[in-house]
Design an enzyme around this catalytic site. Structure first.
Site, short mmCIF file in Angstrom:
data_model
loop_
_atom_site.label_atom_id
_atom_site.label_comp_id
_atom_site.label_asym_id
_atom_site.label_seq_id
_atom_site.Cartn_x
_atom_site.Cartn_y
_atom_site.Cartn_z
CG HIS A 131 -2.03 -1.02 1.12
ND1 HIS A 131 -2.50 -1.54 -0.08
CD2 HIS A 131 -2.76 -1.64 2.10
CE1 HIS A 131 -3.47 -2.41 0.17
NE2 HIS A 131 -3.64 -2.50 1.48
CG HIS A 202 -7.86 -0.32 2.46
ND1 HIS A 202 -8.70 -1.17 3.14
CD2 HIS A 202 -6.72 -1.03 2.25
CE1 HIS A 202 -8.09 -2.33 3.34
NE2 HIS A 202 -6.90 -2.28 2.80
CD GLU A 337 -8.71 -2.97 -0.66
OE1 GLU A 337 -7.65 -2.31 -0.72
OE2 GLU A 337 -8.82 -4.04 -0.03
#
Length: 372
Positions: A131, A202, A337
């Site tokens: 991420h 997220h 996602e």
């Protein structure tokens, strides 16, 4: 000029505007008033004429709350998060509702080769990069400008070398609540050097309301005949595997928890569902649908991205005390996602995530809900 993949996620709220507007227990913006690295952190409230309400902070570009009605007209906040800024600054709260970049999901060993140059990224997930790394977009203060009661503009410059990525990347994200009850997220980005970009949001959802029980009885459908298997470090093997006759088959609506205890090496590697699905078709199409039978809330995800990461809240364990002093227990939220595939920079068979200086990255994401 080469073609850049454009992402559109849609999840819409449809309900009557004729009813009396609800009194919501909104978070006090002073709870987010702080200066971090000489940048002001704030909490912004967006509303539309029908009562749809979102609260967003420019720390990590996070959706802190999202209030929608159930079949009886009662509003609940359906995203996990906190009532103050401080928990978001700690590791266990770092991704709730956040903008994720430069690269959503994992990059193996924190390295990739681009235009004959080897780039080494920060590693923050075992031996791998996750991420965007330690200074990913979830962990920075965005420049913010509230354009209207229903629209917020966020901007951030990720400088050349941030967490190891090449190029100065200018990113703009606009959140907007429409009067047709949609929460739109529009992304644009440009770079002065070739780099990899894979952006997403997220948010953790529970359609009963944040902190209000397991999501295993939510009904889920994912329009994907294949997923990308992972190894013990949750890095894709590079192959596509058919979902038919496996626990990963959500091609028809079924409870999320129906096959969660199946004897599957893949479920063991992910500690449950934490896998990328290879979406059927191309262009704008319905990727997933979620129904919560008791509340009557329905969420659809529509996208033109090639992949969808389904995460079932496997690492929630009650240590996160969220809004309303509720604990976020094991598997009490899910994430869907839309994305390019994990580790695409190292997988030549996966769709490319390269952004070149002559290109502009454009991505539109709309969350759409209806009521049964």
């Amino acid at each position: 000029m080469s073609k850049i993949y454009v992402s559109i996620i849609i999840m819409v709220i449809s309900f009557s505007c004729s009813r009396k507007q609800p009194e919501l227990k909104l978070i006090d913006k002073q709870n987010f008033s702080r200066v971090i690295e000489n940048k002001k952190v704030n909490l912004f409230t967006l509303k539309n004429k029908c009562g749809l309400t979102a609260q967003i902070t420019n720390y990590g570009g996070r959706i802190v709350s999202l209030w929608i009605p159930d079949k009886n007209g009662n509003f609940d906040d359906i995203v996990l998060g906190y009532e103050t800024l401080e928990p978001y600054l700690k590791p266990k709260g770092r991704y709730f509702g956040a903008l994720i970049g430069r690269y959503a999901n994992r990059i193996a060993k924190g390295r990739f080769t681009l235009n004959d140059s080897i780039y080494t990224l920060t590693v923050n997930n075992g031996a791998n990069h996750l991420h965007g790394g330690k200074n990913g977009f979830h962990n920075v203060v965005w420049n913010a400008n509230q354009l209207s009661d229903s629209e917020l503009k966020l901007e951030y410059l990720s400088k050349d070398g941030d967490d190891g990525y090449p190029g100065n990347l200018n990113v703009t994200v606009i959140y907007k609540l429409t009067d047709t009850n949609e929460l739109e997220i529009n992304y644009t980005a440009t770079t002065d050097k070739s780099t990899h970009v894979n952006l997403t949001n997220h948010s953790f959802f529970n359609l009963c309301g944040a902190g209000k029980g397991s999501i295993n009885d939510h009904l889920l459908q994912i329009n994907a005949a294949y997923y990308t298997p992972i190894d013990e470090e949750q890095i894709p093997t590079g192959k596509h595997k058919e979902v038919k006759n496996t626990a990963f088959d959500f091609t028809a609506l079924k409870p999320i928890g129906k096959d969660i205890d199946a004897n599957s090496q893949q479920l063991k590697f992910g500690s449950g569902y934490d896998h990328n699905y290879v979406l059927d078709g191309s262009g704008l199409r319905v990727a997933a649908k979620v129904i919560e039978p008791k509340s009557g809330r329905i969420m659809e995800v529509i996208t033109d991205e090639p992949g969808l990461q389904f995460y079932g809240g496997n690492f929630l364990g009650g240590k996160n005390i969220g809004k309303g002093n509720l604990s976020y227990e094991y598997r009490t939220a899910f994430c869907l996602e839309t994305q390019h595939f994990p580790d695409s920079p190292n997988q030549t068979s996966f769709p490319s995530t390269i952004l070149n200086p002559d290109d502009e990255y454009n991505s539109t994401c709309i969350y759409k809900f209806t009521i049964k």
